[in-house]
Motif scaffolding. Structure first.
Motif, PDB file in Angstrom:
ATOM      1  N   SER A 187      -0.483  17.605  17.085  1.00 20.13           N
ATOM      2  CA  SER A 187      -0.214  16.192  17.341  1.00 20.13           C
ATOM      3  C   SER A 187       1.277  15.971  17.581  1.00 20.13           C
ATOM      4  N   LEU A 188       2.140  16.617  16.770  1.00 21.75           N
ATOM      5  CA  LEU A 188       3.579  16.466  16.946  1.00 21.75           C
ATOM      6  C   LEU A 188       4.028  17.036  18.293  1.00 21.75           C
ATOM      7  N   THR A 248       5.900  16.350  23.736  1.00 23.73           N
ATOM      8  CA  THR A 248       5.739  16.759  25.133  1.00 23.73           C
ATOM      9  C   THR A 248       5.596  15.547  26.042  1.00 23.73           C
ATOM     10  N   LYS A 249       4.886  14.507  25.546  1.00 22.99           N
ATOM     11  CA  LYS A 249       4.638  13.332  26.372  1.00 22.99           C
ATOM     12  C   LYS A 249       5.793  12.325  26.313  1.00 22.99           C
ATOM     13  N   ARG A 250       6.384  12.128  25.112  1.00 25.74           N
ATOM     14  CA  ARG A 250       7.329  11.035  24.929  1.00 25.74           C
ATOM     15  C   ARG A 250       8.802  11.485  24.872  1.00 25.74           C
ATOM     16  N   GLN A 260      10.559  14.464  26.499  1.00 29.14           N
ATOM     17  CA  GLN A 260      10.460  15.661  27.329  1.00 29.14           C
ATOM     18  C   GLN A 260      11.767  16.454  27.437  1.00 29.14           C
ATOM     19  N   ASP A 261      12.884  15.835  26.998  1.00 27.90           N
ATOM     20  CA  ASP A 261      14.142  16.594  27.056  1.00 27.90           C
ATOM     21  C   ASP A 261      14.072  17.745  26.051  1.00 27.90           C
ATOM     22  N   PRO A 262      14.274  19.002  26.499  1.00 30.86           N
ATOM     23  CA  PRO A 262      14.101  20.156  25.589  1.00 30.86           C
ATOM     24  C   PRO A 262      15.106  20.152  24.427  1.00 30.86           C
ATOM     25  N   TYR A 263      16.306  19.630  24.659  1.00 38.76           N
ATOM     26  CA  TYR A 263      17.293  19.596  23.579  1.00 38.76           C
ATOM     27  C   TYR A 263      16.814  18.709  22.429  1.00 38.76           C
ATOM     28  N   LEU A 264      16.418  17.481  22.780  1.00 40.53           N
ATOM     29  CA  LEU A 264      15.978  16.543  21.751  1.00 40.53           C
ATOM     30  C   LEU A 264      14.657  16.990  21.129  1.00 40.53           C
ATOM     31  N   GLY A 265      13.735  17.487  21.973  1.00 37.82           N
ATOM     32  CA  GLY A 265      12.467  17.971  21.438  1.00 37.82           C
ATOM     33  C   GLY A 265      12.668  19.115  20.456  1.00 37.82           C
ATOM     34  N   GLY A 266      13.571  20.024  20.792  1.00 38.61           N
ATOM     35  CA  GLY A 266      13.814  21.158  19.908  1.00 38.61           C
ATOM     36  C   GLY A 266      14.380  20.744  18.572  1.00 38.61           C
ATOM     37  N   ILE A 267      15.348  19.827  18.566  1.00 41.93           N
ATOM     38  CA  ILE A 267      15.955  19.416  17.295  1.00 41.93           C
ATOM     39  C   ILE A 267      14.968  18.617  16.457  1.00 41.93           C
ATOM     40  N   ASP A 291       8.969   7.638  15.061  1.00 45.09           N
ATOM     41  CA  ASP A 291       8.412   6.348  15.473  1.00 45.09           C
ATOM     42  C   ASP A 291       7.568   6.523  16.728  1.00 45.09           C
ATOM     43  N   GLU A 292       6.354   5.958  16.676  1.00 46.70           N
ATOM     44  CA  GLU A 292       5.418   6.140  17.790  1.00 46.70           C
ATOM     45  C   GLU A 292       5.866   5.420  19.061  1.00 46.70           C
ATOM     46  N   ASP A 293       6.830   4.506  18.936  1.00 50.14           N
ATOM     47  CA  ASP A 293       7.346   3.819  20.123  1.00 50.14           C
ATOM     48  C   ASP A 293       8.485   4.590  20.789  1.00 50.14           C
ATOM     49  N   SER A 294       8.822   5.749  20.246  1.00 46.89           N
ATOM     50  CA  SER A 294       9.900   6.546  20.838  1.00 46.89           C
ATOM     51  C   SER A 294       9.516   7.007  22.231  1.00 46.89           C
ATOM     52  N   HIS A 295      10.532   6.987  23.140  1.00 44.00           N
ATOM     53  CA  HIS A 295      10.256   7.414  24.507  1.00 44.00           C
ATOM     54  C   HIS A 295      11.586   7.744  25.208  1.00 44.00           C
ATOM     55  N   LEU A 296      11.695   8.956  25.652  1.00 41.95           N
ATOM     56  CA  LEU A 296      12.876   9.378  26.427  1.00 41.95           C
ATOM     57  C   LEU A 296      12.467  10.582  27.264  1.00 41.95           C
ATOM     58  N   MET A 297      12.518  10.403  28.570  1.00 41.88           N
ATOM     59  CA  MET A 297      12.063  11.476  29.457  1.00 41.88           C
ATOM     60  C   MET A 297      13.140  12.551  29.589  1.00 41.88           C
ATOM     61  N   ASN A 298      14.332  12.146  30.044  1.00 44.77           N
ATOM     62  CA  ASN A 298      15.418  13.117  30.221  1.00 44.77           C
ATOM     63  C   ASN A 298      16.752  12.409  29.997  1.00 44.77           C
ATOM     64  N   LEU A 299      17.662  13.112  29.408  1.00 47.93           N
ATOM     65  CA  LEU A 299      19.015  12.578  29.244  1.00 47.93           C
ATOM     66  C   LEU A 299      19.743  12.618  30.585  1.00 47.93           C
ATOM     67  N   PRO A 300      20.563  11.586  30.903  1.00 44.61           N
ATOM     68  CA  PRO A 300      21.338  11.610  32.160  1.00 44.61           C
ATOM     69  C   PRO A 300      22.250  12.837  32.202  1.00 44.61           C
ATOM     70  N   SER A 301      22.428  13.371  33.382  1.00 50.10           N
ATOM     71  CA  SER A 301      23.202  14.613  33.533  1.00 50.10           C
ATOM     72  C   SER A 301      24.672  14.437  33.174  1.00 50.10           C
ATOM     73  N   HIS A 302      25.215  13.203  33.316  1.00 53.24           N
ATOM     74  CA  HIS A 302      26.642  13.011  33.044  1.00 53.24           C
ATOM     75  C   HIS A 302      26.933  12.830  31.555  1.00 53.24           C
ATOM     76  N   LEU A 303      25.895  12.709  30.743  1.00 58.44           N
ATOM     77  CA  LEU A 303      26.083  12.604  29.289  1.00 58.44           C
ATOM     78  C   LEU A 303      25.863  13.974  28.662  1.00 58.44           C
ATOM     79  N   GLU A 304      26.776  14.360  27.775  1.00 59.06           N
ATOM     80  CA  GLU A 304      26.701  15.688  27.169  1.00 59.06           C
ATOM     81  C   GLU A 304      25.564  15.731  26.154  1.00 59.06           C
ATOM     82  N   LYS A 305      24.605  16.628  26.402  1.00 57.85           N
ATOM     83  CA  LYS A 305      23.448  16.738  25.509  1.00 57.85           C
ATOM     84  C   LYS A 305      23.852  17.257  24.129  1.00 57.85           C
TER      85      LYS A 305
END
Length: 532
Positions: free
Chosen positions: A368-369, A374-376, A378-385, A403-417
C-alpha cells in the motif's frame, strides 16, 4: 657535486685568479714605474753633469781624460750609478769606470740624438757593461757648440734586482688575498646552504614543481601575501572563487585593493591564526582559514585558504543523505529480521495460519505504501527518503502518517533536490526525537507534501510537547538545541536550505498537539523572506 662544495670551489678559484692577476699587474706596473723613475734619475744626473763648469773646462784641457775621469768617478760613486761615461763630439770616451776602455768609441749606437740634435733623453741599449738604462745629455761650450756627451747608466740586471726585492711582498699580499678568499668562500657557501635549508638546487626545483602542482590541484582558493600585504601568489581556485578571469593580474597588488574586507593585514600584525571563519567574498559566503608565515620567529607573510560555503554545504548534505539512507536501510533490515524471526517461530510452533496472516498483513502494508508513493510521489528522491523514514519509524515504534492528500509528481529541475531531501529528513528526524519519550500509542508523526502549481508545500507535524515560547527567538541559531549539548545543527541547516530555495518557514501548533513546521517553496524561485 653538492652546492656547498661548488660555491666554495668557484669562490676560491675566482678570488685566487683575481688575486694573481692583480699581483702580476701590480708587479709590472711597479716595474714600469721604477724603471721610469731610474731613467729620469739617470737623465737628471746626465743633464746636471753636462752643465757643470768643470766638465766644460775639462774638454778644453790639454789632456781631457786627466781632467774628466776623476769628476766622472766622483759623480758615479755619489749617485750609485753603474757608470758615468764622458765622450767627445765623435763619441770617443774621455772617462769610463774601466780605464782600459778610455779612448775607445762609446758602444750602443744611441748617441746620435745627443751629438747631432743636441737632445737630452733616456735610452735602453746594450753597452760595454751589458744591457742598461741610460740617461744621455749633450755638452755645449760657451759658444753653444756640441763638444761632447754625458752618459749615466744603470744596468738592467741591477734594476731587476730592485724588482725582485718587492716580489716577496707582492706574493705575500696575493697569498693573503687568496687565503681570505678561501675563508670567505667557506663562510659564504655555508650561509647559502643554511639559508636554503640544506637543500640542493635540484631538490629545490622539485619542491617548487611539487608545490605548484599541489597548490593548483586543490579545490580550495589560496592567496598568499608578503609582510607588506602585497599578493604574491593565487591559485586557479582563488581566481574562480573571486570571479576574476585568470588573465587578470592580481599578483603584486595590495590584498586590501582586491579584497577590502580581508583580515590578512590583521594576521600580519598580530600573528593570530583564524580557523573556519565565515566571510562574504564578492557576494559569496565562504569559510576562511588564515595563518601567518613565520621565518626566524618573524612574520614574513600570511596565507589564506577559503572554500565556498555552498561547496561545504553540498558535501555535508551528501553525507547527511548517506547517513539517513544508511539509517533507513538499517531500520528496514532490522525490521525484516524481526519479521522473519516471528515467521520462523510461528512455523516452528506449527501456527501456519497465523504465519500466513502475518505475511499477508505485512505485504499489504508495504504494498500500500509503495503504491501510494508510486502514484502520488513519483520523484525518486522524495520517494526514497519517505520509504526510509517509514522503516525508521517502524523500528522506533512511531506511527508514521503520510497524508493521503500528498501529491508531487516531479521536482522542478532548477530546484536542488538535495536541499528538499535534507529538509524533510531533518524535520522528520527531529519529530522522531520529539516523540521518543512518549508512550508507544502516542508516538505520531505526520508528513504532507503537495505541489499546488505555484509552490511546493512541506508539512511535518508531531505529537510531542511542542516548542517553548522562550526558545523561538533562538530556534534557528547554530548550536542552539532544546536537547543535550553538542546538538543544534539540524534546524540551522533547514533554515539555510529554505533560504537557498527562496522559501518560507512557518511554525504552528499542530492538531497532534506538538510542533507543526510548514515550509513553502516557490516553484519560480522568488524570495519571500523567512518567518520564524
Amino acid at each position: 657535486m653538492p652546492l656547498q662544495r661548488r660555491i666554495f670551489i668557484y669562490g676560491a678559484v675566482f678570488v685566487s685568479m683575481v688575486s694573481i692577476i692583480i699581483g702580476i699587474s701590480f708587479y709590472f706596473t711597479m716595474s714600469d714605474a721604477i724603471e721610469q723613475q731610474i731613467g729620469n734619475r739617470a737623465l737628471n744626473i746626465a743633464v746636471t753633469t753636462a752643465n757643470r763648469p768643470d766638465i766644460k773646462a775639462g774638454f778644453e784641457a790639454e789632456d781631457p781624460h786627466q781632467a774628466l775621469q776623476p769628476i766622472a768617478e766622483s759623480i758615479r760613486k755619489e749617485v750609485d750609478a753603474e757608470y758615468v761615461v764622458i765622450g767627445n763630439h765623435e763619441g770617443i770616451r774621455y772617462a769610463h769606470p774601466i780605464l782600459d776602455r778610455i779612448g775607445q768609441k762609446m758602444v750602443g749606437d744611441d748617441n746620435e740624438r745627443a751629438l747631432l740634435k743636441g737632445e737630452a733623453y733616456v735610452s735602453k741599449a746594450v753597452g760595454s757593461l751589458g744591457p742598461a738604462l741610460r740617461g744621455k745629455s749633450p755638452v755645449f761650450n760657451d759658444d753653444g757648440e756640441i763638444i761632447g756627451v754625458i752618459s749615466v747608466g744603470f744596468l738592467m740586471e741591477d734594476i731587476s734586482t730592485i724588482f725582485y726585492e718587492y716580489t716577496d711582498n707582492i706574493a705575500f699580499i696575493v697569498l693573503l688575498a687568496i687565503g681570505l678568499g678561501i675563508i670567505g668562500s667557506t663562510i659564504l657557501s655555508r650561509n647559502i646552504k643554511k639559508v636554503m635549508f640544506g637543500l640542493e638546487p635540484k631538490e629545490i626545483a622539485n619542491l617548487f614543481t611539487e608545490r605548484s602542482a599541489l597548490i593548483e590541484s586543490v579545490r580550495e582558493g589560496i592567496i598568499m601575501v608578503n609582510a607588506e600585504g602585497t599578493i604574491t601568489m593565487l591559485n586557479p581556485a582563488a581566481y574562480e572563487a573571486l570571479s576574476f578571469p585568470e588573465s587578470k593580474t592580481l599578483v603584486g597588488r595590495s590584498i586590501l585593493e582586491v579584497l577590502p574586507n580581508s583580515q590578512l593585514p590583521q594576521v600580519l600584525q598580530t600573528g593570530e591564526r583564524h580557523h573556519d571563519r565565515p566571510m562574504i567574498i564578492r557576494g559569496k559566503k565562504t569559510i576562511v582559514n588564515r595563518i601567518p608565515i613565520m621565518v626566524n620567529d618573524k612574520i614574513a607573510g600570511a596565507v589564506s585558504s577559503f572554500r565556498l560555503q555552498s561547496d561545504i554545504d553540498q558535501v555535508a548534505m551528501e553525507l547527511s543523505q548517506v547517513k539517513k539512507y544508511t539509517e533507513a536501510l538499517r531500520a528496514q533490515t532490522h525490521e525484516y529480521k524481526n519479521f522473519l524471526y516471528t515467521i520462523s517461530g510461528l512455523i516452528q510452533l506449527q501456527s501456519y495460519d497465523e504465519a500466513l496472516q502475518l505475511i499477508h498483513s505485512e505485504t499489504a502494508a508495504h504494498q500500500s505504501l509503495i503504491q501510494f508513493i508510486t502514484k502520488r510521489l513519483q520523484d525518486p528522491y522524495l520517494g526514497g527518503i519517505v520509504v526510509g523514514l517509514f522503516n525508521r519509524a517502524n523500528e522506533l515504534n512511531v506511527q508514521f502518517i503520510l497524508d493521503e492528500d500528498s501529491h508531487l509528481m516531479n521536482l522542478p529541475s532548477h530546484l536542488e533536490k538535495n536541499l528538499f531531501v535534507s529538509i524533510i529528513g531533518n524535520l522528520v528526524t527531529n519529530a522522531f526525537e520529539a516523540v521518543e519519550s512518549l508512550p508507544e500509542e502516542d508516538r505520531k508523526v505526520r508528513v504532507f507534501i503537495l505541489d499546488n502549481g505555484e509552490e511546493i508545500l512541506l508539512e511535518v507535524e508531531d505529537s510531542g510537547p511542542g516548542i517553548a515560547a522562550e526558545s523561538l527567538p533562538h530556534l534557528f541559531k547554530r548550536k542552539f538545541s532544546t536537547k543535550e549539548k553538542g546538538r543544534g545543527f539540524g534546524l540551522t541547516k533547514i533554515h539555510e536550505n529554505v533560504q537557498d530555495l527562496s522559501g518560507t518557514i512557518y511554525l504552528e501548533k499542530g492538531d497532534l498537539g506538538g510542533a507543526l513546521f510548514i515550509i513553502s517553496i516557490p516553484k519560480g524561485g522568488i524570495f519571500h523572506g523567512t518567518d520564524n
